[in-house]
Write a protein that holds these residues in place. Sequence first.
Motif, PDB file in Angstrom:
ATOM      1  N   ASP A 189      -6.042 -13.917  -8.531  1.00  0.00           N
ATOM      2  CA  ASP A 189      -6.349 -12.983  -9.617  1.00  0.00           C
ATOM      3  C   ASP A 189      -5.697 -11.630  -9.379  1.00  0.00           C
ATOM      4  O   ASP A 189      -5.186 -11.011 -10.313  1.00  0.00           O
ATOM      5  N   VAL A 190      -5.740 -11.163  -8.128  1.00  0.00           N
ATOM      6  CA  VAL A 190      -5.202  -9.832  -7.811  1.00  0.00           C
ATOM      7  C   VAL A 190      -4.464  -9.890  -6.485  1.00  0.00           C
ATOM      8  O   VAL A 190      -4.949 -10.475  -5.511  1.00  0.00           O
ATOM      9  N   TYR A 191      -3.283  -9.250  -6.468  1.00  0.00           N
ATOM     10  CA  TYR A 191      -2.499  -9.118  -5.249  1.00  0.00           C
ATOM     11  C   TYR A 191      -2.438  -7.652  -4.852  1.00  0.00           C
ATOM     12  O   TYR A 191      -2.308  -6.763  -5.708  1.00  0.00           O
ATOM     13  N   LEU A 192      -2.534  -7.408  -3.545  1.00  0.00           N
ATOM     14  CA  LEU A 192      -2.492  -6.044  -3.009  1.00  0.00           C
ATOM     15  C   LEU A 192      -1.603  -6.014  -1.779  1.00  0.00           C
ATOM     16  O   LEU A 192      -1.506  -6.998  -1.045  1.00  0.00           O
ATOM     17  N   THR A 193      -0.980  -4.882  -1.543  1.00  0.00           N
ATOM     18  CA  THR A 193      -0.300  -4.654  -0.283  1.00  0.00           C
ATOM     19  C   THR A 193      -0.463  -3.194   0.093  1.00  0.00           C
ATOM     20  O   THR A 193      -0.605  -2.333  -0.778  1.00  0.00           O
ATOM     21  N   GLY A 194      -0.471  -2.926   1.391  1.00  0.00           N
ATOM     22  CA  GLY A 194      -0.648  -1.552   1.848  1.00  0.00           C
ATOM     23  C   GLY A 194      -1.203  -1.525   3.249  1.00  0.00           C
ATOM     24  O   GLY A 194      -1.468  -2.568   3.861  1.00  0.00           O
ATOM     25  N   PRO A 195      -1.392  -0.331   3.775  1.00  0.00           N
ATOM     26  CA  PRO A 195      -1.881  -0.204   5.146  1.00  0.00           C
ATOM     27  C   PRO A 195      -3.396  -0.381   5.254  1.00  0.00           C
ATOM     28  O   PRO A 195      -4.155   0.064   4.399  1.00  0.00           O
ATOM     29  N   VAL A 196      -3.814  -1.036   6.325  1.00  0.00           N
ATOM     30  CA  VAL A 196      -5.230  -1.183   6.651  1.00  0.00           C
ATOM     31  C   VAL A 196      -5.574  -0.209   7.775  1.00  0.00           C
ATOM     32  O   VAL A 196      -4.840  -0.111   8.765  1.00  0.00           O
TER      33      VAL A 196
END
Length: 399
Positions: A54-61
Amino acid sequence: MTASNASTGEGHHHPSGRTGQNGHTGPAGPAGGCPAAGADPLAARRAPDDPPWDVYLTGPVFLDIIFTGLDSAPVRGTESWARGMGSSPGGVANMATALARLGLRTSLSAAFGDDHYGEYCWDALERGEGIDLSTSRTVPGWHSSVTVSMAYEGERTMVSHGHEPPPQAPEPADPPPARAAVASLTPGRRAPWIEQAAARGTRIFADVGWDDTGAWDLAGLTDLAHCEAFLPNAEEAMRYTGATCPRAAAHALTAHVPLAVVTLGAEGAYAVDRRTGESAEVPAIAVEALDPTGAGDVFVAGFVTGTLADWPLADRLAFAGLTAALSVQEFGGSLSAPGWSEIAAWWRRVQSVEGQDPEALRRYAFLDALLPTLLPAAEEATPWPLRRAVPTIGFGRSA
């Protein structure tokens, strides 16, 4: 409307934020192990040929360490004691967790540190929240980024430390198919995955951080051309458009993006949809904030959920504000995000509080039709209460 006595201070809707060889394996399929997997707000809209996510995300954790219960800001040369403390995954994990707890099949691509903090964050997201991490990586020899957040007087002060991930851990060149993606735009810098995802039909929802260059030039947000919705706060919207009123700024932004949502802090939020000509404004819910960390991310997650479910614009705004308001009453950015059981509990309690404004209650009457379809599955599948931030990582873990 206040929800005092019924889980209710001010919800701060300002976004917050921060990839080696594969060190872990993601779940075999969508929503694998998700605590709220049975609560599916998109069930009526699913089809066999839907994308897997449904949703894709990318970025720093980040690993977030939050201190609350401070009477004032720390004073130089003194020691301050906090009455509360919590630790939880932060950065892009805030948004991913909020989406997953609302029943959306969520995929996250991120770099994780090769340390206990990184292992904890991976475990909390994959096993604890059912988030797909099959495109995420553990970077050998790279330590986790850390943020210490101190909450006082309804606001927060943060100190962060971290290093850029090595060049062999970039954003994925080919993002997985998804109904939607949430992107954090950076002035003057393109993220190629946004255009690639939009080209295959993924609906892009974007927020933005403070422009440290001081340019505030919309032309510098090149990826905005690929976005369906843009969700800045009032100050950001006015600086980017030159408008003197956040509502006028929202209208001005629709020359660049179909849907503009401007968060107004204690006043709520305002949205304009260029495609339909519709606008909507919803006031904030008054709550007593324990920790505002990640409330902006929870707001975006609520709005994305309502949009994918095709709710009316005003209902999407109201739901986003409600989820953000509930989140600020718990420790931690990611693990403070509410699930459907908590939303239902709030709705039941707030209706029993004497003196509530009937007009304000009517604003949330859409929950009456929505919750019965979601709650049986949510209450059966979701532990109560939801997993929360705890002071000490690993405390109580069995050998």
